[in-house]
Every structure is written in C-alpha cells, then in structure tokens.
Design a protein around this motif. Structure first.
Motif, PDB file in Angstrom:
ATOM      1  N   LEU B 136       0.724  -1.107   0.070  1.00  0.00           N
ATOM      2  CA  LEU B 136      -0.021   0.032  -0.160  1.00  0.00           C
ATOM      3  C   LEU B 136       0.971   1.314  -0.056  1.00  0.00           C
ATOM      4  N   VAL B 137       2.033   1.243   0.821  1.00  0.00           N
ATOM      5  CA  VAL B 137       2.727   2.367   0.992  1.00  0.00           C
ATOM      6  C   VAL B 137       3.568   2.692  -0.254  1.00  0.00           C
ATOM      7  N   ARG B 138       3.702   1.532  -1.011  1.00  0.00           N
ATOM      8  CA  ARG B 138       4.596   1.482  -1.983  1.00  0.00           C
ATOM      9  C   ARG B 138       3.923   2.216  -3.210  1.00  0.00           C
ATOM     10  N   GLY B 139       2.493   2.116  -2.977  1.00  0.00           N
ATOM     11  CA  GLY B 139       1.724   2.990  -3.792  1.00  0.00           C
ATOM     12  C   GLY B 139       1.878   4.515  -4.052  1.00  0.00           C
ATOM     13  N   ILE B 140       2.619   5.058  -2.977  1.00  0.00           N
ATOM     14  CA  ILE B 140       2.650   6.378  -2.960  1.00  0.00           C
ATOM     15  C   ILE B 140       3.741   6.840  -3.840  1.00  0.00           C
ATOM     16  N   GLU B 141       3.595   7.420  -4.733  1.00  0.00           N
ATOM     17  CA  GLU B 141       4.550   7.803  -6.001  1.00  0.00           C
ATOM     18  C   GLU B 141       5.674   8.623  -5.657  1.00  0.00           C
ATOM     19  N   VAL B 142       6.474   8.339  -5.107  1.00  0.00           N
ATOM     20  CA  VAL B 142       7.806   9.297  -4.673  1.00  0.00           C
ATOM     21  C   VAL B 142       8.913   8.406  -5.072  1.00  0.00           C
ATOM     22  N   PRO B 143       9.817   9.167  -5.930  1.00  0.00           N
ATOM     23  CA  PRO B 143      11.166   8.285  -5.985  1.00  0.00           C
ATOM     24  C   PRO B 143      11.823   7.701  -5.315  1.00  0.00           C
ATOM     25  N   GLY B 144      12.424   6.483  -4.998  1.00  0.00           N
ATOM     26  CA  GLY B 144      13.250   5.939  -3.859  1.00  0.00           C
ATOM     27  C   GLY B 144      12.298   5.465  -2.894  1.00  0.00           C
ATOM     28  N   ASN B 145      10.777   5.380  -3.112  1.00  0.00           N
ATOM     29  CA  ASN B 145       9.929   4.896  -1.963  1.00  0.00           C
ATOM     30  C   ASN B 145       9.732   3.092  -2.369  1.00  0.00           C
ATOM     31  N   THR B 146      10.464   2.366  -1.304  1.00  0.00           N
ATOM     32  CA  THR B 146      10.091   0.935  -1.515  1.00  0.00           C
ATOM     33  C   THR B 146       8.948   0.337  -0.901  1.00  0.00           C
ATOM     34  N   GLY B 147       8.127   1.206  -0.065  1.00  0.00           N
ATOM     35  CA  GLY B 147       7.165   0.726   0.901  1.00  0.00           C
ATOM     36  C   GLY B 147       7.809   0.307   2.019  1.00  0.00           C
ATOM     37  N   PHE B 148       8.825  -0.229   2.220  1.00  0.00           N
ATOM     38  CA  PHE B 148       9.683  -0.692   3.446  1.00  0.00           C
ATOM     39  C   PHE B 148      10.015   0.803   4.028  1.00  0.00           C
ATOM     40  N   GLY B 149      10.105   1.045   5.279  1.00  0.00           N
ATOM     41  CA  GLY B 149      10.469   2.255   5.683  1.00  0.00           C
ATOM     42  C   GLY B 149       9.771   2.909   6.829  1.00  0.00           C
ATOM     43  N   LEU B 150       9.841   3.891   7.563  1.00  0.00           N
ATOM     44  CA  LEU B 150       9.315   4.407   8.871  1.00  0.00           C
ATOM     45  C   LEU B 150       7.866   4.758   8.701  1.00  0.00           C
ATOM     46  N   LEU B 151       7.133   4.816   7.700  1.00  0.00           N
ATOM     47  CA  LEU B 151       5.632   4.933   7.554  1.00  0.00           C
ATOM     48  C   LEU B 151       5.123   3.670   8.166  1.00  0.00           C
ATOM     49  N   SER B 152       5.275   2.795   7.085  1.00  0.00           N
ATOM     50  CA  SER B 152       4.921   1.133   7.268  1.00  0.00           C
ATOM     51  C   SER B 152       5.092   0.804   8.773  1.00  0.00           C
ATOM     52  N   ALA B 153       6.341   1.105   9.274  1.00  0.00           N
ATOM     53  CA  ALA B 153       6.960   0.711  10.724  1.00  0.00           C
ATOM     54  C   ALA B 153       6.150   1.464  11.735  1.00  0.00           C
ATOM     55  N   SER B 154       5.823   2.886  11.373  1.00  0.00           N
ATOM     56  CA  SER B 154       4.961   3.543  12.442  1.00  0.00           C
ATOM     57  C   SER B 154       3.616   3.066  12.430  1.00  0.00           C
ATOM     58  N   VAL B 155       2.988   2.656  11.166  1.00  0.00           N
ATOM     59  CA  VAL B 155       1.783   2.296  11.454  1.00  0.00           C
ATOM     60  C   VAL B 155       1.610   0.794  12.323  1.00  0.00           C
ATOM     61  N   VAL B 156       2.449   0.009  11.917  1.00  0.00           N
ATOM     62  CA  VAL B 156       2.559  -1.414  12.588  1.00  0.00           C
ATOM     63  C   VAL B 156       2.734  -1.084  14.019  1.00  0.00           C
ATOM     64  N   LEU B 157       3.732  -0.142  14.333  1.00  0.00           N
ATOM     65  CA  LEU B 157       4.117   0.051  15.866  1.00  0.00           C
ATOM     66  C   LEU B 157       2.812   0.718  16.621  1.00  0.00           C
ATOM     67  N   ALA B 158       2.040   1.556  15.796  1.00  0.00           N
ATOM     68  CA  ALA B 158       1.150   2.268  16.427  1.00  0.00           C
ATOM     69  C   ALA B 158      -0.076   1.024  16.824  1.00  0.00           C
ATOM     70  N   VAL B 159      -0.356   0.229  16.131  1.00  0.00           N
ATOM     71  CA  VAL B 159      -1.342  -0.804  16.612  1.00  0.00           C
ATOM     72  C   VAL B 159      -0.831  -1.499  17.632  1.00  0.00           C
ATOM     73  N   MET B 160       0.522  -1.716  17.633  1.00  0.00           N
ATOM     74  CA  MET B 160       1.068  -2.614  18.648  1.00  0.00           C
ATOM     75  C   MET B 160       1.210  -2.020  20.085  1.00  0.00           C
ATOM     76  N   ILE B 161       1.178  -0.708  20.255  1.00  0.00           N
ATOM     77  CA  ILE B 161       1.144  -0.076  21.517  1.00  0.00           C
ATOM     78  C   ILE B 161      -0.178   0.355  21.656  1.00  0.00           C
ATOM     79  N   LEU B 162      -1.192   0.260  20.772  1.00  0.00           N
ATOM     80  CA  LEU B 162      -2.543   0.599  21.228  1.00  0.00           C
ATOM     81  C   LEU B 162      -3.025  -0.181  22.606  1.00  0.00           C
ATOM     82  N   PRO B 163      -2.882  -1.188  22.639  1.00  0.00           N
ATOM     83  CA  PRO B 163      -3.408  -2.024  23.779  1.00  0.00           C
ATOM     84  C   PRO B 163      -2.871  -1.502  25.130  1.00  0.00           C
ATOM     85  N   THR B 164      -1.567  -1.133  25.136  1.00  0.00           N
ATOM     86  CA  THR B 164      -0.998  -0.668  26.507  1.00  0.00           C
ATOM     87  C   THR B 164      -1.560   0.522  26.731  1.00  0.00           C
TER      88      THR B 164
END
Lengths: 282, 305, 255
Positions: B136-164
């Motif tokens: 999904l993130v890879r869909g953002i059209e910016v040169p050099g964007n592979t999808g792997f990176g801070l945005l994807s990680a932040s979203v995943v992490l946001a869900v992981m800290i939600l319960p705490t």
C-alpha cells in the motif's frame, strides 16, 4: 449547541472504539483466512524440508514450540510462584532490615524486568548462555533466556492471586496451630490455584509469541531437536525465517494463522478461568 | 511427642522460607546479570570507540571499523514518534470510549478486541505489515520509495502500542471518583463537558503515564520493525522537498541492529552491539521510570482528593 | 477459689510506639465463660488475641509483662503448640473452601494424625459437640461454603474443638449472625464450658450477661491505651459495679 458538540465528540469516540475492533478484525481475519486457505492436514504432519522455497509443513516447529514452552515453564514456574508466595505471604512479617532489603530488592527486580524489551533478554541470553556457558544456539539457551522473560509475569499474577485470598483463611489456619508453610500449602495455594494458572498460561503465551529472544538464542534449524543442546525453530521463528529469508509468504501466512488461533485459544482460556474466579469469590 | 513434631515443623518452615526467599531473589538476580553481562561485553567498544563517538557518529560500517549509532537512534526515535502520532489519538479515544462513553454491550466487544491485539505475536504484525501495508505504502509515488520504511513501521507499531496505552489510560479514567462526574452533571454540565473538563484533567497524569509506557514498548519492539522498516543503516532523510517524506525513508532501529547482526559479529563489532543494547536499555529505563513516577503521582493525587 | 487457666500480669502491648494495652492483670478461671466488654477500640479483641499470640502476625507489635497458661509462660512455649492448646473462633465464620469433613479434620491432620478411622471419629465427636452433626452428617463431603452462616460458625467451633484445646477464644462469634443462629451459638457455649475454658469478646452486653460467668470491662484512657477497669463475677458487675465508669457503660450512658 452544547448537545451538538457532545454528539460530535461521542461520534469520534465511537469511531475510535469501532476502529480498534476493525483493526483487530482485519489483522486476525486477513491472517486466518489467507493462512488457512493453504492449510492441508499434511501441513501439520510434515516438517519443513529446508529448501529455499519453504516446502513442507510445520511439524518440527510445533514440536520445538512445545519443548520450548515446557522447558521454560519448568524453570520459570517454581521460581515465579515461589517468589510471588514470598512477596505476599512472608514479606510483610519481615522484621529485620536484611529481610526488608531483600523484599524491596525483589520488588525492584520485578518492576524493572517488566519494562525490559525482549531483545535485551536475547542479548543477555546470547552473552551468558550461548557464549559464556557454551550452551550454543540451543533449546537450553533459549529456554533459560525465555524464563527470564516470563518469571516477572508469573510473579505478578501469583501475587495478585494470593492477595485475592481472604485473610480470614490465613488466620483460621494459623489459629489451629498450622505453620505458615502448612497454611500456604493446604489452604492458600488451593484457593489461589486458578489465578496462578492464568499466570502460567500467560507465560506460555509469551513464549509461543516471542521471536526476538529466540532469534538470537535458539539458532534456526528446521529439524526436530533431539537434545537440549540442539538448535531448533519455534513456530513464531519459522514465520520470520519464511518471510525474511525464504520469502515464502503463503507458508509464512499459514504458520502465522496457526499461531494466531493458538493465541486466541489461550486468551479465551484465561478469560474463562478469570470469570470462574470472579464468580466463585462473589 | 508433640514437642518433637513441632521441631520437625519448624525445620520445614525454615527450609521453605529460605527456598522461597531465594526464588524471590531470582528477579533481582536476573536484573543484575543482565546489567553485568551487557555492560561487561560493551566495555571494549566504549573503550575503543568512546561513548560520545558512538552516539554522535552517523556511519555504522563494521567492516571499516565505523560504529556510529546515531542513524539507529534517529531510526528508533522517528518510528516511535510516528507510532505515537498515529497510535496515541486512537488509543486515548478507545480509552475514553471504554471508560465513559460505551454502552456495556459495546464495551464487551471492544475490550476483548483490544486485549487480543495485545496478544498477537509481533512476528505476525511484521508479516501483516510486509504483505499488506508495504505494498500500500509503495503505491505512494515518490522516487526511492520501496514501501519498506518508517511509515509502514510506524503504522504497525501504532497498532502494537494501542493496547498498552488504551488499558492503562482506561484504568486511570476509571479511578476518577464517580462523585466528580455526578457533581458536575448536577451543576447542569453535559456528559461531554464533564468528561472533558472534569474526568480527563483529573486523570491526566495517569493518561500521560500510559502514553509514556507505550513509548517504552515502541522503543523496545524488535522483530516487527526488522520486517517492515527496511533495515538500511542510513540517516533517514526526506525523499522529496516535502519534509514529511522522511517517513518514506528506510531506516534501522537500535533493536533491529542488535538482532540482525549479533549472531555473526565478533570482536569490537560484537561489543559495539552490546553497547547498542546498553544505550537502548538506558533509554527505556528513563522512559519507564518517568512513567512509574507519573503513575504514582496520579494514584497519590487520586487519594488526596 | 476457682482454678485459674489464664493469667496476665502487668501485660502491655504496643503497636510500634503506641501503647494499645496498658498493664493488664487478670486471672481467667478454668471451665467458665469469661466475657470481655467495652466500647470499640478499647483493646478487648487485642487482649483476646494475646492468648494465642495472633497479634504477632501484625508487624511492629511488642509486648511487656507476663501471660501464663496453666502457670507456663506462653511466650516461651512453641507457638504451634500454644495454638493447639488455645483455639480461636473469629467474628465472621471463616471455613476453608474445602469439604465439611476436611475443615473439621484440618487441625488434627496438620498436627500429624493420619489414621483415617481416628480422624473420622474426631470429626463426628467434634461436630456433635458443636451441635452440627445431625444437620451435616449426610453431607460431610460437600463444600463447607454451602452451609448457612450459623452452620458455618458452628463448623468453625467444631474445627477448633477437633484439636482438643484447653481454651477456646471467641471474637464476637455471633455478631455476623441472625438472632436464631445467635441463640444456638450461646446455648452451645454453655454446653462447651464443662470441657473447655471459654473467653469471649462481645459488644453486646445482653449477650455477656446471658452467657458469661465472669466479665472484664475495658476502657481506653486519655492516651487511647486500653485499661482494664473492673473484673469479677458477671452478676456482680452487672448489678453492683464498683467503678463508676462500669456503671455508666452498663447503663448505656456512654460508649
């Protein structure tokens, strides 16, 4: 106007609540549906073949996970339950400064460990068990490092379970001439047993889910371990290897689906036990 | 012989007391051992490279004896910031919803869902991130964007800290005495005005400690981060003129650095990884201690009132 | 002259620096019922709990003076043995979450008895003495928690009897019970005094007057320390108290 503001605000909160449910449903739903699409009975009865495409099932990883859980609990349960008993049943009658210091040191330990991230346990396990004690990447190293992770969990649930036992039981038993330990063994522990069980299940759940610690202590052999010093791969670790090294996402998803179902079952059993406790004490 | 029996009894009693005391010391022994081994192993790195050099140097290239961890500190910091920005509003919204707004039946759906989110293994979150979020993130059209990176990680992490965050904040809100709420309603305030002006302020240090605890969890997360953040040892930087595009940059966290390299590192390299662990441990200790302080303040505050 | 079972001499008890009992001296006669009365906070429960050293469970407790059980210093005696000789029944019935049978035989088992037929005999005898046998003999292996409050309290009395104590301490044993159950407990106490020395704490003066042979009246002084004002045969204390404060309390003028 004020009513309107209230409605707007409450709508936002409803969305947050629904959002959490939706996130849970989409993660669990996606993993379970995607994953189970690929699962056949053979998936459980064959072991990974070790090829780069991730062929084979997950039998050896299930066995490794079971070994790991059993070994960890063997180490962590006596220590954790024992520590919990000491902190609740003996600590308050501490008279000497020495005993008081022990108690506060133990409390400090539990509080600190609760915040330590698992990779630190892994790093420590790697330094002490894998390297210094020369246990290598093995079930033994992984189980010892894993115990450090769940001992505080078991201590805390044991403490809570013991605190929930009415003091009148203690007084009744002591007044009959039972010693502290007899009181604990014959009256307190049987009453606190369900609560302590939830702690143990919780600990087992942590071991099933944990990856980082085992990534740096268990090695990654896909074979069924034949001794305590053999390397292995728990299910969670298998998911990691399939996704990161083999890029076999279908198999990874299938394994993840089994893992998620297992975690849900453990959650349900904990809820069932705690519901029984609240019903009994009412 | 009643007397003989009581001496046996006393002996059992004393033995058990000692055994239990020793197990009580297990927790502090583990803390001690962790501190001892991590520090001991990190000494060569701190001696050879110098702590200040490590903390301020951007380049981590073990092959060329460069051991700067600033890039990883930036990676951990940015991904934590991102997860807090995304996760905290959602988590606090959930907490207020559960504590004040939700009807009982709805709370009985939301609460177990949040609990289940806490139980999902991080490797599953990582996999979900790789398979669903990264494309999904890879869909953002910016040169050099592979999808792997801070945005994807932040979203995943946001869900992981939600319960705490949600569960600690919810109990903070619940510990506000009901009489405040009733008192305010009796003065003609609406439910929302009461929650906003009375309950949330009364629970604020508890809520703050919930956020800080979530921060601690975010800093410590390892496996899910390795799987979605890209793991490149570079200072994260914006990919386009828009500074927000820094979140599309790949990065590596302190935790990921340790996990990825420890099993093959030797010598100074290995020691530098333990030093990374020491830095991480200190960061988390600071965060958790302040959270505990806040929590204590909130409990005492509740009592005083 | 009565035979004396329990004696205190200049007995004081402290919580840290705070003096809760102030130099209490009294002699409790054997095979009689002695009641401790007084307003709440006067130290009557603390005094009662001194006889089986239950106060030692509270951190920071210190004592001065002597307490004797049959001439023997209780602080020199092994505490397990002491509690075997001095049983206790609490304010709220506190059966263990076990079967009725396991509750009654808990004490003997803890003291090392394993013989099943002996245990069964003890259970029957204790339950009979506690006037509970007929009500529970067909459900000995059911949970004690299913009994009514009054039955639970009689079970706790049976449990105390089962270790054959010399003294039974009762800390407001009927205050959590309804009137009918209360009467039953009082009748039971009367039948028990043939074999045991009974000390009861009660806030209910009618109860003290009804059941006890001797009464001790306790009151706090200006430092909030518990003092014994008067001790004597119950009918004398209630009809012609020698201390003004006792009279005031009994006639309901304060407390």
């Amino acid at each position: 106007m004020r009513k309107l503001v209230q409605n707007a605000a409450f709508t936002v909160f409803w969305m947050a609540g629904l959002g959490a449910v939706l996130i849970m449903l989409s993660v669990v739903g996606y993993v379970v549906f995607k994953g189970f699409a690929d699962i056949t009975p053979e998936f459980f009865t064959t072991s990974p073949r070790g090829g780069l495409s991730g062929e084979g099932g997950i039998q050896s990883t299930i066995i490794t996970t079971v070994y790991l859980v059993v070994l960890t609990l063997l180490v962590a349960t006596p220590l954790g339950v024992g520590a919990g008993i000491y902190l609740v049943e003996y600590a308050d009658q501490a008279r000497s400064g020495f005993m008081k210091r022990i108690t506060s040191a133990a409390r400090f330990g539990v509080e600190t460990l609760a915040g330590v991230p698992s990779i630190i346990f892994g790093l420590f396990g790697y330094a002490l068990f894998v390297t210094a004690l020369k246990l290598g990447f093995s079930l033994a190293s992984a189980a010892l490092a894993g115990s450090c992770l769940i001992i505080p969990v078991i201590i805390r649930t044991t403490e809570e379970a013991l605190k929930a036992v009415p003091d009148s039981y203690r007084e009744g038993s002591l007044a009959l001439g039972a010693s502290r330990w007899e009181t604990i063994w014959k009256v307190i522990l049987p009453s606190a047993f369900p609560g302590i069980t939830t702690g143990i299940v919780l600990g087992a759940g942590r071991i099933v889910s944990e990856t980082a610690i085992f990534f740096v202590t268990l090695g990654g052999s896909y074979r069924t371990p034949t001794s305590l010093l053999a390397s292995g791969r728990s299910m969670a670790l298998h998911v990691y290897y399939l996704a990161m090294e083999t890029r076999a996402f279908d198999k990874a998803m299938a394994t993840a689906a089994v893992l998620v179902v297992l975690v849900i079952l453990m959650n349900l059993s904990i809820n069932m036990i705690s519901r029984r406790i609240t019903r009994d004490t009412r | 012989m009643p007397h003989g029996r009581s001496t046996v009894k006393n002996r059992v009693e004393n033995t058990m007391k000692t055994v239990l005391m020793i197990s009580a010391l297990s927790s502090v022994a583990i803390v001690f051992l962790i501190g001892f081994f991590t520090l001991k192993e990190s000494i060569p790195a701190f001696r050879g490279i110098g702590p200040l050099n490590m903390l301020t140097e951007k380049v981590w290239r073990p092959g060329q004896d460069s051991y700067g961890i600033l890039a990883m500190i930036a990676g951990s910091g940015l991904v934590t910031l991102g997860s807090v920005l995304i996760g905290v509003p959602l988590a606090l919204g959930c907490a207020v919803f559960l504590a004040e707004v939700a009807p009982k039946w709805m709370a009985e759906i939301v609460r177990p869902s949040v609990e289940l989110l806490a139980g999902i293994p991080s490797v599953v979150y990582g996999l979900f991130g790789m398979v669903v979020l990264v494309p999904l993130v890879r869909g953002i059209e910016v040169p050099g964007n592979t999808g792997f990176g801070l945005l994807s990680a932040s979203v995943v992490l946001a869900v992981m800290i939600l319960p705490t965050i949600a569960s600690v904040a919810e109990s903070a809100l619940r510990s506000v005495p009901r009489s405040y709420y009733n008192g305010s309603l009796a003065l003609g305030a609406t439910r929302w005005e009461t929650i906003w002006r009375v309950n949330i302020p009364a629970a604020r240090s508890g809520i703050l400690s919930a956020v800080v605890l979530g921060l601690g969890r975010a800093l410590g997360e390892t496996i899910a981060m390795i799987m979605v953040i890209g793991n490149s040892v570079i200072m994260p930087k914006a990919l386009t003129g828009n500074p927000l595009s820094i979140f599309l940059s790949r990065a590596r966290t302190l935790t990921g650095n340790i996990a990825v390299e420890i099993s093959y590192a030797t010598g100074v390299h290995e020691s530098a990884l333990f030093a990374t662990g020491v830095v991480l441990f200190l960061l988390i200790m600071i965060v958790n201690t302040s959270a505990r302080g806040l929590l204590k303040a909130s409990i005492e505050g509740g009592r005083r009132k | 002259m009565e035979q004396v079972r329990l004696t205190t001499r200049d007995y004081s008890l402290f919580y840290g620096e705070f003096r809760a009992l102030n130099r209490i001296s009294l002699s409790i006669p054997a095979n009689r019922i002695t009641a401790f009365i007084g307003p709440s906070g006067c130290g009557k429960s603390t005094l009662l709990r001194s006889f089986n050293r239950m106060n030692e469970l509270i951190p920071g407790v210190r004592t001065e003076g002597t307490v004797l059980l049959d001439e023997g210093d209780i602080f020199r005696e092994d505490v397990v043995n002491l509690r075997k000789r001095v049983g206790m029944v609490f304010q709220r019935p506190n059966p263990f979450p076990k079967t009725i049978y396991d509750n009654v035989t808990y004490g003997p088992r803890v003291h090392g008895m394993k013989n099943r037929s002996k245990l069964a005999a003890i259970a029957e005898e204790s339950l009979t003495r506690a006037a509970l046998w007929d009500e529970v003999k067909d459900q000995l292996h059911k949970s004690a928690m299913a009994l009514s409050g009054g039955q639970q309290q009689r079970l706790c009395i049976a449990r105390a009897i089962a270790v054959s104590p010399e003294v039974i301490l009762m800390d407001e044993p009927a205050s959590a019970l309804d009137p009918v159950a209360t009467i039953k407990i009082e009748e039971l106490m009367n039948s028990l005094k043939e074999k045991y020395t009974i000390v009861i704490v009660t806030h209910n003066m009618q109860q003290a007057a009804r059941v006890s042979d001797f009464t001790a009246f306790l009151l706090t002084d200006e430092n909030r320390a518990g003092n014994m004002v008067e001790f004597g045969p119950t009918n004398r204390i209630f009809t012609s108290p020698s201390d003004r404060r006792t009279e005031d309390y009994i006639t309901g003028r304060f407390g």
